[in-house]
Scaffold this motif. Structure first.
Motif, PDB file in Angstrom:
ATOM      1  N   THR A  28       0.843  -1.207   0.000  1.00 50.47           N
ATOM      2  CA  THR A  28       0.000   0.000   0.000  1.00 50.47           C
ATOM      3  C   THR A  28       0.870   1.246   0.000  1.00 50.47           C
ATOM      4  OG1 THR A  28      -0.070   0.016   2.420  1.00 50.47           O
ATOM      5  CG2 THR A  28      -1.860  -1.132   1.282  1.00 50.47           C
ATOM      6  N   ARG A  29       0.250   2.377  -0.386  1.00 51.04           N
ATOM      7  CA  ARG A  29       0.911   3.690  -0.358  1.00 51.04           C
ATOM      8  C   ARG A  29       0.077   4.636   0.492  1.00 51.04           C
ATOM      9  NH1 ARG A  29       5.065   4.821  -3.986  1.00 51.04           N
ATOM     10  NH2 ARG A  29       5.560   3.062  -5.324  1.00 51.04           N
ATOM     11  N   ASP A  30       0.739   5.609   1.077  1.00 49.52           N
ATOM     12  CA  ASP A  30       0.013   6.605   1.869  1.00 49.52           C
ATOM     13  C   ASP A  30      -0.516   7.710   0.956  1.00 49.52           C
ATOM     14  OD1 ASP A  30       2.135   8.314   1.311  1.00 49.52           O
ATOM     15  OD2 ASP A  30       3.050   8.135   3.295  1.00 49.52           O
ATOM     16  N   ALA A  31      -1.100   8.732   1.537  1.00 47.89           N
ATOM     17  CA  ALA A  31      -1.718   9.822   0.773  1.00 47.89           C
ATOM     18  C   ALA A  31      -0.710  10.585  -0.067  1.00 47.89           C
ATOM     19  CB  ALA A  31      -2.440  10.769   1.722  1.00 47.89           C
ATOM     20  N   GLN A  32       0.549  10.606   0.359  1.00 44.72           N
ATOM     21  CA  GLN A  32       1.587  11.306  -0.408  1.00 44.72           C
ATOM     22  C   GLN A  32       2.229  10.408  -1.471  1.00 44.72           C
ATOM     23  OE1 GLN A  32       1.643  11.496   3.129  1.00 44.72           O
ATOM     24  NE2 GLN A  32       0.446  13.386   2.937  1.00 44.72           N
ATOM     25  N   GLY A  33       1.777   9.166  -1.605  1.00 46.06           N
ATOM     26  CA  GLY A  33       2.310   8.259  -2.603  1.00 46.06           C
ATOM     27  C   GLY A  33       3.518   7.466  -2.156  1.00 46.06           C
ATOM     28  N   ARG A  34       3.869   7.621  -0.889  1.00 39.43           N
ATOM     29  CA  ARG A  34       5.003   6.870  -0.369  1.00 39.43           C
ATOM     30  C   ARG A  34       4.558   5.464   0.018  1.00 39.43           C
ATOM     31  NH1 ARG A  34       6.282  11.733   3.504  1.00 39.43           N
ATOM     32  NH2 ARG A  34       4.431  10.763   4.356  1.00 39.43           N
ATOM     33  N   ILE A  35       5.488   4.533  -0.057  1.00 35.23           N
ATOM     34  CA  ILE A  35       5.178   3.152   0.338  1.00 35.23           C
ATOM     35  C   ILE A  35       4.878   3.135   1.825  1.00 35.23           C
ATOM     36  CG2 ILE A  35       6.069   0.803   0.552  1.00 35.23           C
ATOM     37  CD1 ILE A  35       7.781   1.383  -1.942  1.00 35.23           C
ATOM     38  N   ALA A  36       3.698   2.633   2.172  1.00 36.60           N
ATOM     39  CA  ALA A  36       3.287   2.578   3.574  1.00 36.60           C
ATOM     40  C   ALA A  36       3.538   1.204   4.165  1.00 36.60           C
ATOM     41  CB  ALA A  36       1.807   2.941   3.713  1.00 36.60           C
TER      42      ALA A  36
END
Length: 181
Positions: A28-36
């Protein structure tokens, strides 16, 4: 992002090696597009790797033994007409492995016409049991003598799958026997 896959060995405290297959992939990715989060796995694949290594060693030894004995083999699948030759078979028949399409006609063309019927009968789909014989090979470098064994491999129902032929150069033996006569 690309998935990650790798196989490697780990040395255990007891001195044994264990093969591990690991893999990981983006989850998954967070709202900023970083790998969560990342999901990964590790699996002990020691038995599979040992089987693969054993098979590779057996293949290597089989080739070495065939070369040492001057023993080549050829197979001809009846369903799709596919032929396979060992490297030794190419050399025995005076062909380069890159210079001929593996086929029954290439084998047939190297056998003296008077010697062909016995081998052809042995590799016919109706042939039963193991046959053997000798033949003269007509090579660009001159005539040689070979000993062959052949059989038709069958499925459980008895249908012919493929012909299998082994051939060994016995020219030196043949010449020494002629001298003794």
């Amino acid at each position: 992002a690309a998935d990650y896959r790798s196989e490697y060995r780990l040395l255990s405290r007891d001195g044994t090696w264990t093969w591990i297959a690991s893999s990981a992939g983006e989850s998954t990715r967070d709202a900023q597009g970083r790998i969560a989060s990342v999901i990964g796995s590790y699996q002990n694949v020691t038995e599979r790797k040992n089987r693969e290594l054993d098979m590779a060693l057996r293949d290597e030894l089989l080739v070495a033994v065939q070369d040492l004995a001057g023993l080549g083999y050829a197979t001809h699948d009846f369903a799709d007409e596919a032929c396979r030759w060992s490297t030794t078979m190419y050399h025995l028949l005076g062909y380069s492995p890159s210079g001929v399409v593996e086929c029954v006609s290439a084998l047939r063309n190297r056998i003296h016409p008077e010697d062909r019927p016995a081998l052809e009968a042995a590799i016919h789909p109706q042939a039963q049991g193991v046959s053997h014989g000798q033949c003269r090979l007509l090579l660009p470098s001159g005539e040689r003598h070979a000993q062959w064994r052949a059989f038709v491999q069958r499925d459980k129902a008895g249908a012919a799958l493929r012909a299998v032929v082994t051939m060994q150069d016995v020219t030196k033996l043949h010449r020494s026997q002629e001298i003794e006569r």
